[in-house]
Design a protein around this motif. Structure first.
Motif, PDB file in Angstrom:
ATOM      1  N   THR A   1       0.823  -1.211   0.000  1.00 51.44           N
ATOM      2  CA  THR A   1       0.000   0.000   0.000  1.00 51.44           C
ATOM      3  C   THR A   1       0.857   1.261   0.000  1.00 51.44           C
ATOM      4  O   THR A   1       1.734   1.427   0.852  1.00 51.44           O
ATOM      5  N   ASP A   2       0.594   2.119  -0.937  1.00 50.90           N
ATOM      6  CA  ASP A   2       1.262   3.420  -1.040  1.00 50.90           C
ATOM      7  C   ASP A   2       0.857   4.246   0.180  1.00 50.90           C
ATOM      8  O   ASP A   2      -0.331   4.416   0.442  1.00 50.90           O
ATOM      9  N   ASP A   3       1.850   4.759   0.924  1.00 48.06           N
ATOM     10  CA  ASP A   3       1.465   5.531   2.111  1.00 48.06           C
ATOM     11  C   ASP A   3       1.372   7.018   1.799  1.00 48.06           C
ATOM     12  O   ASP A   3       1.327   7.849   2.690  1.00 48.06           O
ATOM     13  N   GLY A   4       1.362   7.363   0.531  1.00 47.11           N
ATOM     14  CA  GLY A   4       1.131   8.761   0.151  1.00 47.11           C
ATOM     15  C   GLY A   4       2.234   9.336  -0.691  1.00 47.11           C
ATOM     16  O   GLY A   4       1.990   9.994  -1.707  1.00 47.11           O
ATOM     17  N   ASP A   5       3.482   9.083  -0.299  1.00 49.18           N
ATOM     18  CA  ASP A   5       4.613   9.638  -1.038  1.00 49.18           C
ATOM     19  C   ASP A   5       5.385   8.566  -1.805  1.00 49.18           C
ATOM     20  O   ASP A   5       6.466   8.828  -2.311  1.00 49.18           O
ATOM     21  N   ASP A   6       4.857   7.357  -1.871  1.00 48.78           N
ATOM     22  CA  ASP A   6       5.606   6.254  -2.470  1.00 48.78           C
ATOM     23  C   ASP A   6       5.536   6.290  -3.994  1.00 48.78           C
ATOM     24  O   ASP A   6       4.730   7.009  -4.580  1.00 48.78           O
ATOM     25  N   ARG A   7       6.430   5.486  -4.583  1.00 50.12           N
ATOM     26  CA  ARG A   7       6.460   5.450  -6.040  1.00 50.12           C
ATOM     27  C   ARG A   7       6.350   4.007  -6.513  1.00 50.12           C
ATOM     28  O   ARG A   7       7.084   3.146  -6.073  1.00 50.12           O
ATOM     29  N   GLU A   8       5.411   3.758  -7.393  1.00 53.75           N
ATOM     30  CA  GLU A   8       5.231   2.468  -8.069  1.00 53.75           C
ATOM     31  C   GLU A   8       6.498   2.125  -8.848  1.00 53.75           C
ATOM     32  O   GLU A   8       7.058   2.983  -9.530  1.00 53.75           O
ATOM     33  N   LEU A   9       6.939   0.880  -8.805  1.00 53.80           N
ATOM     34  CA  LEU A   9       8.172   0.529  -9.513  1.00 53.80           C
ATOM     35  C   LEU A   9       7.951  -0.348 -10.737  1.00 53.80           C
ATOM     36  O   LEU A   9       8.853  -0.490 -11.554  1.00 53.80           O
ATOM     37  N   LEU A  10       6.780  -0.920 -10.859  1.00 53.66           N
ATOM     38  CA  LEU A  10       6.599  -1.891 -11.943  1.00 53.66           C
ATOM     39  C   LEU A  10       5.951  -1.305 -13.191  1.00 53.66           C
ATOM     40  O   LEU A  10       5.028  -0.504 -13.108  1.00 53.66           O
ATOM     41  N   VAL A  11       6.490  -1.720 -14.327  1.00 53.38           N
ATOM     42  CA  VAL A  11       6.020  -1.283 -15.641  1.00 53.38           C
ATOM     43  C   VAL A  11       5.551  -2.531 -16.387  1.00 53.38           C
ATOM     44  O   VAL A  11       6.209  -3.563 -16.329  1.00 53.38           O
ATOM     45  N   ASP A  12       4.443  -2.438 -17.100  1.00 47.65           N
ATOM     46  CA  ASP A  12       4.038  -3.557 -17.967  1.00 47.65           C
ATOM     47  C   ASP A  12       4.754  -3.433 -19.297  1.00 47.65           C
ATOM     48  O   ASP A  12       4.561  -2.453 -20.026  1.00 47.65           O
ATOM     49  N   TYR A  13       5.581  -4.430 -19.612  1.00 56.27           N
ATOM     50  CA  TYR A  13       6.323  -4.392 -20.880  1.00 56.27           C
ATOM     51  C   TYR A  13       5.636  -5.186 -21.990  1.00 56.27           C
ATOM     52  O   TYR A  13       5.583  -4.759 -23.129  1.00 56.27           O
ATOM     53  N   VAL A  14       5.183  -6.371 -21.620  1.00 50.20           N
ATOM     54  CA  VAL A  14       4.584  -7.266 -22.618  1.00 50.20           C
ATOM     55  C   VAL A  14       3.289  -7.804 -22.030  1.00 50.20           C
ATOM     56  O   VAL A  14       3.257  -8.268 -20.887  1.00 50.20           O
ATOM     57  N   THR A  15       2.222  -7.707 -22.800  1.00 52.31           N
ATOM     58  CA  THR A  15       0.923  -8.210 -22.354  1.00 52.31           C
ATOM     59  C   THR A  15       0.372  -9.122 -23.446  1.00 52.31           C
ATOM     60  O   THR A  15       0.289  -8.701 -24.600  1.00 52.31           O
ATOM     61  N   GLY A  16       0.052 -10.326 -23.083  1.00 52.43           N
ATOM     62  CA  GLY A  16      -0.441 -11.288 -24.071  1.00 52.43           C
ATOM     63  C   GLY A  16       0.520 -11.430 -25.246  1.00 52.43           C
ATOM     64  O   GLY A  16       0.111 -11.560 -26.391  1.00 52.43           O
ATOM     65  N   GLY A  17       1.807 -11.383 -24.954  1.00 47.31           N
ATOM     66  CA  GLY A  17       2.819 -11.530 -26.001  1.00 47.31           C
ATOM     67  C   GLY A  17       3.083 -10.269 -26.796  1.00 47.31           C
ATOM     68  O   GLY A  17       4.006 -10.218 -27.614  1.00 47.31           O
ATOM     69  N   GLU A  18       2.282  -9.209 -26.567  1.00 44.80           N
ATOM     70  CA  GLU A  18       2.459  -7.968 -27.337  1.00 44.80           C
ATOM     71  C   GLU A  18       3.296  -6.965 -26.563  1.00 44.80           C
ATOM     72  O   GLU A  18       2.982  -6.616 -25.431  1.00 44.80           O
ATOM     73  N   LEU A  19       4.314  -6.475 -27.237  1.00 48.28           N
ATOM     74  CA  LEU A  19       5.209  -5.485 -26.644  1.00 48.28           C
ATOM     75  C   LEU A  19       4.542  -4.117 -26.627  1.00 48.28           C
ATOM     76  O   LEU A  19       4.021  -3.665 -27.641  1.00 48.28           O
ATOM     77  N   ARG A  20       4.557  -3.474 -25.465  1.00 49.34           N
ATOM     78  CA  ARG A  20       4.006  -2.111 -25.419  1.00 49.34           C
ATOM     79  C   ARG A  20       4.987  -1.116 -26.029  1.00 49.34           C
ATOM     80  O   ARG A  20       6.198  -1.317 -26.001  1.00 49.34           O
TER      81      ARG A  20
END
Lengths: 446, 446
Positions: free
Chosen positions: B380-399
């Motif tokens: 859980t983000d406590d307000g000042d946190d930063r998400e680290l994960l990026v979706d690169y490939v979904t269903g085999g398709e590169l973003r």
């Protein structure tokens, strides 16, 4: 080695080059000096980290890439768009093809400080632009071969398997597998090395395979079902003793091998050997694979281990991830048209001018005693000496037998023979001086 | 970065794979477990050598190579001829294409022990065969980026130039240049990196260019004639003081720069700066390039140096030539069809089962304080946190946006921002603990 061959093409190598090679070319073309006959030499001022000898590897790859050292339209457009060089230089590069001579040490040969490893003779222009590519290949491949050879020495008669691909750049991994096999490794895990160079590849299963299944038993049964009882089962996913008992239960006395990839390998190997023997599996072999290097292999000498899988430390040169080979202009045509030796005088990096020749001096018993380097002349064979230089390229034409699988096989034999000829002290793992001294014979007046 | 792009193709990556990935595939296909949904995770148990942080690099290259991870007829023929796998497995590989999900840290992001750097979710079969290739790329590129970032920290506002190509495998050299630029290097000598990724390339001349000419004066005149007085002249081929005087004589007050490549750089830089100033060349810059690493750069902080050229130590990771990233199965479908966390128990190499999520905790001032890793849940983000994960490939398709020059530019920005957010102690060169701790939040029941 398999006999078949499969088509592959090295990537274009012509831009695997430092920017300054091309700006030097431009300046030399403009000054009218680009056509001066030049001799460049690859050598190392020193061996890494107190090593006793180095292993020269990568020539076959240099020669494979030399064929691809041509500039495509897209590459020339890049050089033009980004103003790397002027139009006259672009025009020169359009028709670029190496037309000179390359000779040097045989691939797999051992070397010492100032051994003249590779000599490129051509116009300044042609030899200059090859510098970066040649050094990249030789510095990496020789670093791995040099480390590999020490591991082979430590392993004695036990086979070593190269399995470091995941700890090296993906293309470097292929070159590392090739270099390891030249230095005496029995096989590699790298399939691309098998594809390109015909070297033997091996492999069975990882921890993920055991974890994929609901139980270790299911995993072992699945592996044996697919790969036969001659396979090697990985026994340290959960509890080693349980796993060994389970493996023997399932496979019976003909189980090929078990692999240990963690823990104190000396203790574990002994315990596993006793257990296997007690269970009647006296022919089941033990492979160990956890962070090995030449020192760890030496420490396992008395342990009941049958083969070593070596990864990270091999592909990173076991502390020396690159060789310190340089490519120096040692002679060039002067204004009068005659060749003149040249050398820079920079403090700590001085080099010895003049074209070099070399032979390995051997005593009556055939043991190597000195590396003799002659400046501007071939040293005289005193009867038992061995010529070290091979002609690879003459008038731009590659001589047969120095690329592909054939080159690897030949280099492997060369390495084994050269090692057999060195004093036994070469195999010492402790830091020390090169095992034979390099003697430089000054040039004689022409 | 230049805006144009030039066509190039990565080599086929599908055999840059360990043999055992394919034998595991064969056994899993036969056992009916190859289709089990699986989650593999790339992480590092530790940072190298007391480093304070690591830099995650290579994702763009992984994604470029993923497109080439297909098996050609020749490759399949090789696998058949050499009995690597059986016919059923060959048939599976004929149609191989990755159809799963890949997400992970942004390229250029900093990381810590157990940061879940890349997660591959697909059938076991698809994720298993990608292991070696993914690790090869990430382990090498991250090793170079991690070293490069420390050098940038030590250099402060002075630009660093990557020039280590000759000390790395020729393809690794291109990747090293790319990684260095992501970590903040201003430019590279590697032309292929410019061609593929649009990064700035630079270069002028080497000692061989001076030696090619009859006198240093001829060489300097030739270089200035071709490259203009804004060029950088190499002044240590013979005598530095004479060379500097000669350079100023020929080029006048607008000479761009001089380069020192040997000797005691601190003393020499000061002497050359004084001489240049005395001669009126107060705007002529000094570049130094001899065996630099982060420590040597730090030692030059007080010296009048304008830019650093870094080679060997950069491309060999400054003592850590590979990262210790591993690729572990952390969850997979069980017989009941639900996902179950899995982990091996090997001594010293235990891993934490379960799919991971991550964010960087920051305090009110925006300074990073913790790496929060949630097992099987998003912390859980406590307000000042930063998400680290990026979706690169979904269903085999590169973003879009994660390959090519665009990826390099984006990663460079990400790295600068992530560094700005770390506590200042991250920049310390001495050995120590990771600058922020990794906090693992146990999984919650589903």
């Amino acid at each position: 080695m398999n006999e078949r061959s499969y088509p592959w093409e090295p990537s274009p190598t012509s831009l695997m080059t430092d920017h300054y090679e091309l700006t030097m070319l431009q300046a030399a073309l403009r000054a009218g000096t680009a056509s001066r006959r030049s001799v460049f030499e690859v050598f190392a001022r020193r061996l890494p980290n107190g090593r006793r000898y180095g292993v020269f590897a990568g020539v076959g790859r240099v020669l494979e890439g030399l064929e691809k050292f041509r500039f495509s339209e897209d590459q020339l457009r890049f050089l033009r768009d980004t103003n790397v060089v002027d139009q006259k230089t672009i025009e020169y590069l359009e028709n670029f093809r190496f037309t000179g001579q390359i000779r040097g040490y045989a691939e797999g040969e051992v070397y010492f400080p100032h051994s003249p490893l590779l000599t490129v003779e051509s116009s300044f222009a042609e030899a200059c632009v090859l510098e970066t590519y040649i050094l990249s290949v030789l510095n990496f491949d020789s670093a791995v071969a040099s480390a590999a050879s020490r591991m082979i020495g430590a392993a004695g008669d036990r086979p070593c398997i190269e399995m470091g691909s995941r700890r090296a750049h993906e293309e470097a991994a292929v070159a590392a597998a090739r270099a390891a096999v030249i230095a005496g490794f029995a096989s590699t895990s790298n399939l691309e090395a098998g594809y390109r160079y015909g070297v033997k590849t091996v492999g069975t299963a990882a921890h993920s395979f055991t974890l994929l299944h609901d139980t270790e038993e299911q995993a072992f049964r699945a592996q044996i079902d697919a790969l036969g009882i001659g396979t090697t089962l990985l026994v340290d996913t959960y509890d080693v003793e349980n796993a060994v008992r389970l493996a023997v239960d399932i496979a019976g006395p003909d189980l090929g091998g078990v692999r240990l990839d963690s823990g104190d390998l000396v203790t574990q190997a002994s315990a596993v050997r006793s257990l296997l023997d007690m269970l009647g599996n006296t022919n089941t072999k033990i492979t160990v694979t956890s962070d090995l290097d030449e020192y760890a292999i030496a420490a396992l000498r008395a342990a009941p281990v049958d083969s070593y899988g070596v990864g990270t430390r091999l592909v990173t040169g076991s502390g020396a991830p690159t060789s310190s080979m340089v490519y120096k202009l040692v002679a060039r045509e002067g204004t009068s048209g005659t060749m003149e030796p040249v050398a820079k005088a920079s403090s700590g990096k001085a080099s010895v001018g003049g074209e070099k020749f070399a032979l390995r001096r051997r005593n009556d018993a055939g043991v190597a005693t000195q590396e003799i380097v002659g400046i501007s002349h071939e040293p005289t064979d005193d009867g038992d000496d061995r010529e070290l230089l091979v002609d690879y390229v003459t008038g731009g034409e590659l001589r047969d037998g120095y690329v592909g699988a054939q080159a690897v096989e030949r280099a492997r034999e060369r390495h084994a023979q050269s090692m057999a000829e060195l004093p036994r002290a070469a195999r010492r793992l402790s830091e020390g001086e090169p095992v034979i001294p390099t003697v430089i014979e000054p040039g004689t007046a022409h």
